[in-house]
Design an enzyme around this catalytic site. Structure first.
Site, PDB file in Angstrom:
ATOM      1  N   TYR A 229       0.851  -1.183   0.000  1.00  0.00           N
ATOM      2  CA  TYR A 229       0.000   0.000   0.000  1.00  0.00           C
ATOM      3  C   TYR A 229       0.886   1.232   0.000  1.00  0.00           C
ATOM      4  O   TYR A 229       1.854   1.303   0.765  1.00  0.00           O
ATOM      5  CB  TYR A 229      -0.895   0.014   1.244  1.00  0.00           C
TER       6      TYR A 229
ATOM      7  N   ASP B 238       9.404   2.929   0.029  1.00  0.00           N
ATOM      8  CA  ASP B 238       8.356   3.579   0.816  1.00  0.00           C
ATOM      9  C   ASP B 238       8.552   3.229   2.290  1.00  0.00           C
ATOM     10  O   ASP B 238       8.335   2.090   2.704  1.00  0.00           O
ATOM     11  CB  ASP B 238       6.981   3.113   0.305  1.00  0.00           C
TER      12      ASP B 238
ATOM     13  N   LYS C  66       3.777   9.203   8.686  1.00  0.00           N
ATOM     14  CA  LYS C  66       3.437   8.666  10.014  1.00  0.00           C
ATOM     15  C   LYS C  66       4.356   9.200  11.123  1.00  0.00           C
ATOM     16  O   LYS C  66       4.168  10.324  11.560  1.00  0.00           O
ATOM     17  CB  LYS C  66       3.363   7.137   9.929  1.00  0.00           C
TER      18      LYS C  66
HETATM   19  C1  LIG Z   1      -0.005   4.905   5.470  1.00  0.00           C
HETATM   20  C2  LIG Z   1       0.832   4.628   4.267  1.00  0.00           C
HETATM   21  C3  LIG Z   1       0.830   5.477   3.149  1.00  0.00           C
HETATM   22  C4  LIG Z   1      -0.132   6.623   2.998  1.00  0.00           C
HETATM   23  O1  LIG Z   1       0.026   7.597   3.948  1.00  0.00           O
HETATM   24  P1  LIG Z   1      -1.215   8.611   4.237  1.00  0.00           P
HETATM   25  O2  LIG Z   1      -0.630   9.614   5.163  1.00  0.00           O
HETATM   26  O3  LIG Z   1      -2.297   7.766   4.858  1.00  0.00           O
HETATM   27  O4  LIG Z   1      -1.628   9.178   2.939  1.00  0.00           O
HETATM   28  C5  LIG Z   1       1.744   5.230   2.143  1.00  0.00           C
HETATM   29  N1  LIG Z   1       2.597   4.190   2.205  1.00  0.00           N
HETATM   30  C6  LIG Z   1       2.617   3.344   3.255  1.00  0.00           C
HETATM   31  C7  LIG Z   1       3.591   2.221   3.284  1.00  0.00           C
HETATM   32  C8  LIG Z   1       1.711   3.516   4.306  1.00  0.00           C
HETATM   33  O5  LIG Z   1       1.687   2.647   5.318  1.00  0.00           O
END
Ligand SMILES: *Cc1c(COP(=O)(O)O)cnc(C)c1O
Length: 436
Positions: free
Chosen positions: A142, A237, A269
């Site tokens: 994701y 990511d 995060k």
């Molecule tokens: C949470 C998440 C995102 C998206 O971040 P948001 O602040 O919710 O848009 C992207 N990549 C990873 C791996 C994530 O866990």
């Protein structure tokens, strides 16, 4: 009727599904979402006056626990100076320096407001830099809700069992090549067919949105080498794993040890400590392709917001080696306790890990979970009764089996004791669950 039930009934008439982010609606576990009104240390407090040991941590950001005094003070001090200036501020550089001290290969950083924006910008930048269109992503990873990366995505897309998303054009979907995770041959194959058209591979540093999956030994390095052999970039990511799986995210357990750095990272995060901030960083040559030095446009009214920068700086400053040692040790203890409770009830499972991040996958003890197909094939029906039993005992887990368990610096013996005491009943509930 509980206050949460009343509040949810009201919200359902005001917001789609009563929520502002899908998994919060408890769709895959059933029941009524608990409306939270405050939080402190390792605890959440709901509108009915109940408290919960929080194992979600706002889906990752609250590494230090809720209302950490230094973070609260930094935010209050920043608020007292004004909320947003729309100009450069000193703390933007302070936060960039803190990131660069931890992650290798970050010559430049651009702050944005959400992880989605970070990955969206990274993808655009990779396309602008290489002059190519195609992006390779892994099934079950994701990267936020940008159109081009919703195909076979984890997190809420997995929880809701969606193949992707309506509203994404066929043309956009066609520019994303989805391959199975932990499968070097599939990556080699896609590059042998489309190699000269691929701008980048994007991967979670360690997947944690289809449950946690351990990258195979050397897998990320293999992705870097394969991308570079074909003139493409690697985007790692770290939005979830960054500043969490170790001081330098999962890269700290892979690239730092193996001596390599990706072309681009995305962060989110923990970097904002609970306020909406995220970023992307990497090699100067690539990052300088962003406006105003380069031709790839990107901007944001609230980017580098001073309150968010203050929260980020305070959070990273207090995310010390002791904090990671504490979380690492608690995580091991908790993994063992969960496993022991499930084993005592004969519930087949495996514990999937990436540093201190872990998740439980039911019915997977034979082969573990290496990819999205394994994650989807698990006995997911055992999770809802397990989750509700924990909730009744005052422990707040993520309302989806596809999420990691999050600990914090504030989780102490008293909080953990409540979690350990709750596990046997939850394991019994999981044992007696029946497939739908
Ligand atoms: C949470 C998440 C995102 C998206 O971040 P948001 O602040 O919710 O848009 C992207 N990549 C990873 C791996 C994530 O866990």
């Amino acid at each position: 009727m509980t206050t949460s039930e009343e509040l949810f009934n009201r919200a359902k008439n005001l917001m789609p599904g009563g929520v502002n982010s899908p998994v919060r609606a408890f769709g895959s576990v059933g029941g009524t979402p608990r409306f939270m009104v405050s939080a402190e240390g390792p605890y959440l407090h709901d509108a009915d006056g109940r408290d919960y040991v929080d194992l979600v941590g706002s889906w990752g950001p609250m590494l230090l626990g809720h209302k950490h005094p230094a973070v609260q003070d930094a935010v209050h001090a920043a608020v007292d100076k004004g909320l947003s200036f729309g100009t450069s501020t000193p703390d933007e550089s302070a936060l960039a320096e803190l990131v660069m001290q931890r992650f290798g290969g970050v010559d430049r950083l651009r702050m944005v407001s959400t992880g989605t924006e970070a990955t969206m910008t990274a993808v655009r930048l990779a396309r602008g830099y290489t002059g190519r269109d195609l992006i390779v992503k892994f099934a079950g990873c994701y990267h936020g809700h940008l159109d081009s990366l919703l195909a076979s995505a984890g997190s809420g897309v997995a929880t809701l069992a969606l193949p992707g998303s309506a509203g994404v054009t066929a043309a956009t979907a066609g520019e994303t090549l989805v391959v199975p995770y932990n499968d070097p041959e599939a990556v080699t194959e896609v590059f042998s067919e489309y190699g000269d058209r691929i701008a980048a591979i994007i991967t979670e540093s360690a997947p944690a949105n289809m449950g946690v999956v351990t990258p195979g030994e050397g897998f990320n390095k293999f992705l870097l080498d394969t991308a570079h052999a074909h003139g493409a970039l690697l985007i790692v990511d770290e939005v979830l794993t960054g500043f969490r799986a170790s001081d330098a995210g999962y890269w700290g357990l892979s690239g730092r040890v193996e001596d390599w750095t990706p072309d681009l990272y995305t962060f989110g995060k923990v970097i904002g400590g609970g306020l909406p901030t995220a970023g992307l960083g990497g090699r100067a040559e690539v990052m300088d392709y962003l406006a105003p030095t380069g031709p790839v446009y990107q901007a944001g009214t609230l980017s580098g917001n001073p309150i968010a920068m203050a929260a980020g700086v305070a959070t990273l400053t207090h995310a010390t080696a002791e904090v990671y040692a504490h979380i690492d040790a608690l995580s091991l203890e908790l993994q063992e306790a969960v496993s022991a409770a499930l084993n005592a009830e004969g519930v087949d499972h495996s514990i999937q890990t990436a540093g201190n991040l872990f998740s439980v996958a039911f019915g997977t003890s034979q082969h573990g979970v290496k990819n999205y197909a394994d994650a989807q094939a698990q006995d997911a029906y055992r999770y809802a009764p397990f989750f509700h039993s924990m909730l009744e005992s005052g422990v707040y887990l993520a309302p989806s089996v596809f999420e990691a368990w999050f600990l914090s610096a504030a989780h102490d013996d008293v909080a953990m004791e409540r979690v350990y005491e709750a596990l046997p009943a939850a394991a019994r509930a999981a044992a007696s669950a029946q497939p739908a």
